[in-house]
Design a protein around this motif. Sequence first.
Motif, PDB file in Angstrom:
ATOM      1  N   PRO A 162       0.813  -1.225   0.000  1.00  0.00           N
ATOM      2  CA  PRO A 162       0.000   0.000   0.000  1.00  0.00           C
ATOM      3  C   PRO A 162       0.847   1.277   0.000  1.00  0.00           C
ATOM      4  O   PRO A 162       0.495   2.247  -0.667  1.00  0.00           O
ATOM      5  CB  PRO A 162      -0.813  -0.120   1.297  1.00  0.00           C
ATOM      6  N   GLU A 163       1.956   1.267   0.738  1.00  0.00           N
ATOM      7  CA  GLU A 163       2.833   2.434   0.739  1.00  0.00           C
ATOM      8  C   GLU A 163       3.401   2.690  -0.651  1.00  0.00           C
ATOM      9  O   GLU A 163       3.448   3.830  -1.119  1.00  0.00           O
ATOM     10  CB  GLU A 163       3.986   2.231   1.725  1.00  0.00           C
ATOM     11  N   LYS A 164       3.855   1.622  -1.300  1.00  0.00           N
ATOM     12  CA  LYS A 164       4.428   1.765  -2.641  1.00  0.00           C
ATOM     13  C   LYS A 164       3.396   2.318  -3.613  1.00  0.00           C
ATOM     14  O   LYS A 164       3.706   3.194  -4.435  1.00  0.00           O
ATOM     15  CB  LYS A 164       4.927   0.410  -3.139  1.00  0.00           C
ATOM     16  N   ARG A 165       2.173   1.830  -3.524  1.00  0.00           N
ATOM     17  CA  ARG A 165       1.136   2.272  -4.461  1.00  0.00           C
ATOM     18  C   ARG A 165       0.690   3.696  -4.150  1.00  0.00           C
ATOM     19  O   ARG A 165       0.401   4.479  -5.067  1.00  0.00           O
ATOM     20  CB  ARG A 165      -0.042   1.294  -4.419  1.00  0.00           C
ATOM     21  N   MET A 197       3.508  10.470  -6.628  1.00  0.00           N
ATOM     22  CA  MET A 197       4.542  10.877  -7.577  1.00  0.00           C
ATOM     23  C   MET A 197       3.938  11.230  -8.935  1.00  0.00           C
ATOM     24  O   MET A 197       4.353  12.199  -9.581  1.00  0.00           O
ATOM     25  CB  MET A 197       5.575   9.767  -7.734  1.00  0.00           C
ATOM     26  N   VAL A 198       2.958  10.445  -9.384  1.00  0.00           N
ATOM     27  CA  VAL A 198       2.297  10.727 -10.652  1.00  0.00           C
ATOM     28  C   VAL A 198       1.603  12.089 -10.598  1.00  0.00           C
ATOM     29  O   VAL A 198       1.730  12.919 -11.512  1.00  0.00           O
ATOM     30  CB  VAL A 198       1.281   9.626 -11.007  1.00  0.00           C
ATOM     31  N   THR A 199       0.865  12.322  -9.511  1.00  0.00           N
ATOM     32  CA  THR A 199       0.132  13.584  -9.363  1.00  0.00           C
ATOM     33  C   THR A 199       1.085  14.774  -9.296  1.00  0.00           C
ATOM     34  O   THR A 199       0.888  15.782  -9.987  1.00  0.00           O
ATOM     35  CB  THR A 199      -0.742  13.547  -8.094  1.00  0.00           C
ATOM     36  N   ALA A 200       2.112  14.661  -8.462  1.00  0.00           N
ATOM     37  CA  ALA A 200       3.077  15.761  -8.332  1.00  0.00           C
ATOM     38  C   ALA A 200       3.809  16.021  -9.650  1.00  0.00           C
ATOM     39  O   ALA A 200       4.051  17.175 -10.025  1.00  0.00           O
ATOM     40  CB  ALA A 200       4.082  15.440  -7.223  1.00  0.00           C
ATOM     41  N   ALA A 242      -6.717  11.834  -6.672  1.00  0.00           N
ATOM     42  CA  ALA A 242      -7.610  11.385  -5.597  1.00  0.00           C
ATOM     43  C   ALA A 242      -8.446  10.192  -6.038  1.00  0.00           C
ATOM     44  O   ALA A 242      -8.654   9.237  -5.273  1.00  0.00           O
ATOM     45  CB  ALA A 242      -8.515  12.544  -5.177  1.00  0.00           C
ATOM     46  N   THR A 243      -8.926  10.215  -7.267  1.00  0.00           N
ATOM     47  CA  THR A 243      -9.752   9.113  -7.779  1.00  0.00           C
ATOM     48  C   THR A 243      -8.968   7.805  -7.836  1.00  0.00           C
ATOM     49  O   THR A 243      -9.498   6.727  -7.499  1.00  0.00           O
ATOM     50  CB  THR A 243     -10.290   9.465  -9.180  1.00  0.00           C
ATOM     51  N   LEU A 244      -7.718   7.886  -8.245  1.00  0.00           N
ATOM     52  CA  LEU A 244      -6.885   6.678  -8.312  1.00  0.00           C
ATOM     53  C   LEU A 244      -6.823   5.965  -6.963  1.00  0.00           C
ATOM     54  O   LEU A 244      -6.789   4.728  -6.895  1.00  0.00           O
ATOM     55  CB  LEU A 244      -5.473   7.034  -8.763  1.00  0.00           C
ATOM     56  N   LEU A 245      -6.814   6.734  -5.890  1.00  0.00           N
ATOM     57  CA  LEU A 245      -6.694   6.149  -4.561  1.00  0.00           C
ATOM     58  C   LEU A 245      -7.899   5.292  -4.191  1.00  0.00           C
ATOM     59  O   LEU A 245      -7.794   4.385  -3.361  1.00  0.00           O
ATOM     60  CB  LEU A 245      -6.501   7.256  -3.520  1.00  0.00           C
ATOM     61  N   PHE A 246      -9.055   5.572  -4.808  1.00  0.00           N
ATOM     62  CA  PHE A 246     -10.266   4.804  -4.505  1.00  0.00           C
ATOM     63  C   PHE A 246     -10.430   3.577  -5.403  1.00  0.00           C
ATOM     64  O   PHE A 246     -11.303   2.750  -5.155  1.00  0.00           O
ATOM     65  CB  PHE A 246     -11.500   5.704  -4.639  1.00  0.00           C
ATOM     66  N   VAL A 247      -9.615   3.477  -6.435  1.00  0.00           N
ATOM     67  CA  VAL A 247      -9.768   2.353  -7.373  1.00  0.00           C
ATOM     68  C   VAL A 247      -8.533   1.441  -7.402  1.00  0.00           C
ATOM     69  O   VAL A 247      -8.590   0.343  -7.961  1.00  0.00           O
ATOM     70  CB  VAL A 247     -10.065   2.852  -8.800  1.00  0.00           C
ATOM     71  N   ILE A 248      -7.422   1.879  -6.821  1.00  0.00           N
ATOM     72  CA  ILE A 248      -6.230   1.035  -6.747  1.00  0.00           C
ATOM     73  C   ILE A 248      -6.283   0.241  -5.450  1.00  0.00           C
ATOM     74  O   ILE A 248      -6.387   0.827  -4.366  1.00  0.00           O
ATOM     75  CB  ILE A 248      -4.940   1.874  -6.810  1.00  0.00           C
ATOM     76  N   PRO A 249      -6.230  -1.083  -5.508  1.00  0.00           N
ATOM     77  CA  PRO A 249      -6.354  -1.891  -4.287  1.00  0.00           C
ATOM     78  C   PRO A 249      -5.104  -1.844  -3.424  1.00  0.00           C
ATOM     79  O   PRO A 249      -3.980  -1.784  -3.934  1.00  0.00           O
ATOM     80  CB  PRO A 249      -6.597  -3.303  -4.822  1.00  0.00           C
ATOM     81  N   ALA A 250      -5.308  -1.864  -2.116  1.00  0.00           N
ATOM     82  CA  ALA A 250      -4.202  -2.048  -1.183  1.00  0.00           C
ATOM     83  C   ALA A 250      -3.976  -3.536  -0.949  1.00  0.00           C
ATOM     84  O   ALA A 250      -2.853  -3.998  -0.781  1.00  0.00           O
ATOM     85  CB  ALA A 250      -4.505  -1.355   0.141  1.00  0.00           C
TER      86      ALA A 250
END
Length: 494
Positions: free
Chosen positions: A267-270, A276-279, A307-315
């Motif tokens: 989860p930390e890596k993702r 990093m992508v957003t920044a 923000a949207t990516l965080l809700f669709v990328i699994p931990a």
Amino acid sequence: MPSFSQTGLIAGVLLFLILMQMPPPNGLGWQGWVVFSISLWMAIWWITEAAPLAVTALLPLILFPLFGLGDIKSIGGSYASNAVFLALGGFVIGLAIQRWNLHIRIAMRTVELVGTEPRRVVGGFMIASAFLSMWITNTATTVMMLPIAYSVAVLIDKEGAGEETTKQNFGVALMLGLAYSASIGGMMTLVGTSTNVMFKGYFEENFGFEINFIDWMLVGMPIGVLLLIIVWWMLSFIIFPCKMIEHEGIRRVVNKRLEDLGGLSIPEKRTLFVFMVTATLWIGKGLFEPYFGGLQLNDASIAIFGATLLFVIPADRSKGIYLLNWDDTKDVPWGILLLLGGGLTLAAAMNDFGVANWIGSKISQFRNVPTLLLVLITVAMIIMLSELMSNVATLTAFLPVIVAMAIGFGEHPFLFALPAAFAASCAFMLPIATPPNAIVFGSGFLSIPQMARTGAVLNIIAIFVLTIMCFVMGVAVFEIELGVLPEFFEMKSR
């Protein structure tokens, strides 16, 4: 006897009712007079905290339609502006960083790198705090860093080699450095603090002047780094000198926290990947746009994308756990978003109905006063007001006036407004001035006189640093020139 807030509650409404019985002054129409009266009402409520800041920010939705200043659809647009969505996206990304303890790992690695000599420890905590506050709220940064800093301060107090006064100085310098660097770090990026977003939103909404993420960093980073160095030097060398023998116990505390975290988790890596992508898109969007087939990247859209990516990328795909769940959004400071929206609505009305220009015309009679002296006075005023009231509310109330004043003097608005925006983050004197100040004050390592004396010195330094650096960096990035009002602003102000 009524409290300060109760007095403000009555005074705001009473002043508005009295002003409504008076004829508008020369040079200001009836609608402008109504807007001016509402702005004073809101300012009093913000200063006295007669109602929650976000509730006061909702007054335009009630009063503007009532007095024919627009309908709900047009007025409500500012509550869903680019600036508000930029802040929302930044808040959500910050929540993910906190959820998976990525911020703790960054902080501990930073302190580990700088070494364990006490003055280096103060500097390490300040660097980590400032960096985290560039991306997450300064309140969250301070809350997270305080227990670690407190453990180190207690360790030195009990086991450190050196005089008792020196050990106490270390604790005070560490606590104040933590709070001040959290505020300074927020200056460096557009999403670092709400006042930056307010500044961006104001100029986009009222002048169509877009401030890019990278442009802000080109100004904010040098200012922030310079202030960090000055604050660190003043705290650990001048005001609270804390030179002493290196204490290995500090390294044990840091190593223990890193051991507890273990290796970098999936989860930390993702989360780090999304960050990093957003920044990267924020900072380098100008380089990427030609490769998107003519599509234009927007800071707010990039923030919502991240923000949207965080809700669709699994931990954890097997357990159906994602980097963020919707329940996590309860920790988003929704009140700040409403405050931004209300502030932008009020600022737009002050421009549209001539209030800002009217105020500017009154101030322009001081044209003989040196421009840089006026900038210094403006910065000092914003810092002092931010000691007593919300920095967002302070900037919201005064930004239209500051811009109108600059235009009235025939100066580039950024010459006055840019240092004022940074100044709103430099309230260093009182525990009530900022959440970081209040949080570290609760540690018990420092007193109000210690914070007030130190903050007063740093406030004075900040006034001169912001005035000079904003002019120097503004010339380079935004092409500010003394005595020159860009035609664009001149046209919009008519």
